[in-house]
Design an enzyme around this catalytic site. Sequence first.
Site, PDB file in Angstrom:
ATOM      1  N   ASP A  73     133.977  14.212   4.568  1.00 50.13           N
ATOM      2  CA  ASP A  73     134.369  14.187   6.055  1.00 50.13           C
ATOM      3  C   ASP A  73     134.725  12.845   6.280  1.00 50.13           C
ATOM      4  O   ASP A  73     134.925  11.740   5.406  1.00 50.13           O
ATOM      5  CB  ASP A  73     133.264  14.569   6.622  1.00 50.13           C
ATOM      6  CG  ASP A  73     131.960  13.918   6.515  1.00 50.13           C
ATOM      7  OD1 ASP A  73     131.947  12.791   5.617  1.00 50.13           O
ATOM      8  OD2 ASP A  73     130.784  14.176   6.773  1.00 50.13           O
ATOM      9  N   ASN A 144     119.962  16.947  13.064  1.00 51.63           N
ATOM     10  CA  ASN A 144     120.460  18.228  13.713  1.00 51.63           C
ATOM     11  C   ASN A 144     120.794  19.272  12.746  1.00 51.63           C
ATOM     12  O   ASN A 144     120.976  20.299  13.152  1.00 51.63           O
ATOM     13  CB  ASN A 144     121.557  18.228  14.993  1.00 51.63           C
ATOM     14  CG  ASN A 144     122.762  17.875  14.231  1.00 51.63           C
ATOM     15  OD1 ASN A 144     122.871  17.528  12.821  1.00 51.63           O
ATOM     16  ND2 ASN A 144     123.848  17.910  14.997  1.00 51.63           N
ATOM     17  N   HIS A 146     122.908  19.221  10.466  1.00 51.70           N
ATOM     18  CA  HIS A 146     124.449  19.250   9.886  1.00 51.70           C
ATOM     19  C   HIS A 146     124.406  18.749   8.433  1.00 51.70           C
ATOM     20  O   HIS A 146     123.685  18.124   7.785  1.00 51.70           O
ATOM     21  CB  HIS A 146     125.263  18.563  11.107  1.00 51.70           C
ATOM     22  CG  HIS A 146     125.251  17.093  10.620  1.00 51.70           C
ATOM     23  ND1 HIS A 146     125.638  16.212  11.772  1.00 51.70           N
ATOM     24  CD2 HIS A 146     125.033  16.158   9.692  1.00 51.70           C
ATOM     25  CE1 HIS A 146     125.586  15.007  11.293  1.00 51.70           C
ATOM     26  NE2 HIS A 146     125.086  14.824  10.061  1.00 51.70           N
ATOM     27  N   GLU A 151     128.434  20.874  12.426  1.00 53.05           N
ATOM     28  CA  GLU A 151     127.243  20.689  13.346  1.00 53.05           C
ATOM     29  C   GLU A 151     126.787  22.161  13.753  1.00 53.05           C
ATOM     30  O   GLU A 151     127.287  23.185  13.356  1.00 53.05           O
ATOM     31  CB  GLU A 151     127.999  19.983  14.446  1.00 53.05           C
ATOM     32  CG  GLU A 151     128.453  18.806  14.555  1.00 53.05           C
ATOM     33  CD  GLU A 151     127.663  17.721  14.218  1.00 53.05           C
ATOM     34  OE1 GLU A 151     126.629  17.675  13.844  1.00 53.05           O
ATOM     35  OE2 GLU A 151     127.844  16.440  14.559  1.00 53.05           O
TER      36      GLU A 151
HETATM   37  C1  F6R Z   1     128.313  11.871   5.634  1.00 47.30           C
HETATM   38  C2  F6R Z   1     127.929  13.185   6.370  1.00 47.30           C
HETATM   39  C3  F6R Z   1     126.852  13.609   7.139  1.00 47.30           C
HETATM   40  C4  F6R Z   1     125.530  12.513   6.579  1.00 47.30           C
HETATM   41  C5  F6R Z   1     124.333  12.737   7.451  1.00 47.30           C
HETATM   42  C6  F6R Z   1     123.091  11.884   7.276  1.00 47.30           C
HETATM   43  O1  F6R Z   1     129.400  12.094   4.912  1.00 47.30           O
HETATM   44  O2  F6R Z   1     128.772  14.096   6.067  1.00 47.30           O
HETATM   45  O3  F6R Z   1     126.357  14.877   6.799  1.00 47.30           O
HETATM   46  O4  F6R Z   1     125.037  12.812   5.351  1.00 47.30           O
HETATM   47  O5  F6R Z   1     124.598  12.467   8.808  1.00 47.30           O
HETATM   48  O6  F6R Z   1     123.446  10.561   7.408  1.00 47.30           O
HETATM   49  P1  F6R Z   1     122.424   9.467   6.791  1.00 47.30           P
HETATM   50  O7  F6R Z   1     122.565   9.378   5.451  1.00 47.30           O
HETATM   51  O8  F6R Z   1     123.155   7.936   7.272  1.00 47.30           O
HETATM   52  O9  F6R Z   1     121.076   9.825   7.488  1.00 47.30           O
END
Ligand code: F6R
Length: 257
Positions: A73, A144, A146, A151
């Site tokens: 992403d 959440n 995702h 989301e």
């Molecule tokens: C990152 C992504 C997100 C993160 C998720 C966890 O490319 O797609 O899904 O993997 O938000 O983020 P952290 O690792 O910072 O807790």
Amino acid sequence: MGPSLVVVDDPRHAARLVVDEIDELSRQARGRNKPLVLGLATGRTPIAVYDEIVRRVEAGRLELEGAIAFNLDEYCGLEPGDPHTFAAWMRAKLFDRLSWPAARVHIPSGNIAAGERDRHCAEYEAAILAAGGIDLQLLGLGRNGHIGFNEPGSPRESRTRCVQLARETLADAAADFGGGAVPQSALTMGIGTILEARRVRLLAFGEKKRPALRRALTPPADAELPASFLQQHPDARFFVDAAALGPTRTGLGIEGA
Ligand code: F6R
């Protein structure tokens, strides 16, 4: 079925196990004369994996020559040189450290004109297919639930597209933007895109991830907790620490490591 669960001591332990798999896949790919195709994530969670990759490549214990990367992403609306882009983050954490050729790095372009986004997203999907599909997709887990920026509410069949970021996601990103404006939208691979990777390896550490992790592991799969769709993947493995897992392990099918 459902994802297998591996309880690790800490992120470095998970990193060693994930990079062992990357090594194995890289050897197989070389044996078949094909490039290894990795799906990569940003965020705090995979940092130890990137450190471990760099350590092994520098020590001559891992060969990634020719490997192709597709990131999950990218935020929309940031200038290409903005240090908050995931592209900049990936260069700093992995690509520049290994002199990974830019031609083999794929990250959605978040600054593309709104009218061009659908075409760009379709081309991103086509590039994954042209590379032969993703051998191993690395994932973190949002509080959440995702995965990527899919989301809650994201359909099982979703593909690479533009999405609005959820309230928790914006709140979690705020610290990285140091009080500045957090982009409200992003381009992300879809759930359908992620489920087509041949292996999916999700990492989740710390108590904050516990509610999402437990719901992700509890059938039925439900769009309100996008990571739960990984229950439908034939080769998904979750590497989690004790804090993310919590005290009750009944029914979760835990594999030791
Ligand atoms: C990152 C992504 C997100 C993160 C998720 C966890 O490319 O797609 O899904 O993997 O938000 O983020 P952290 O690792 O910072 O807790």
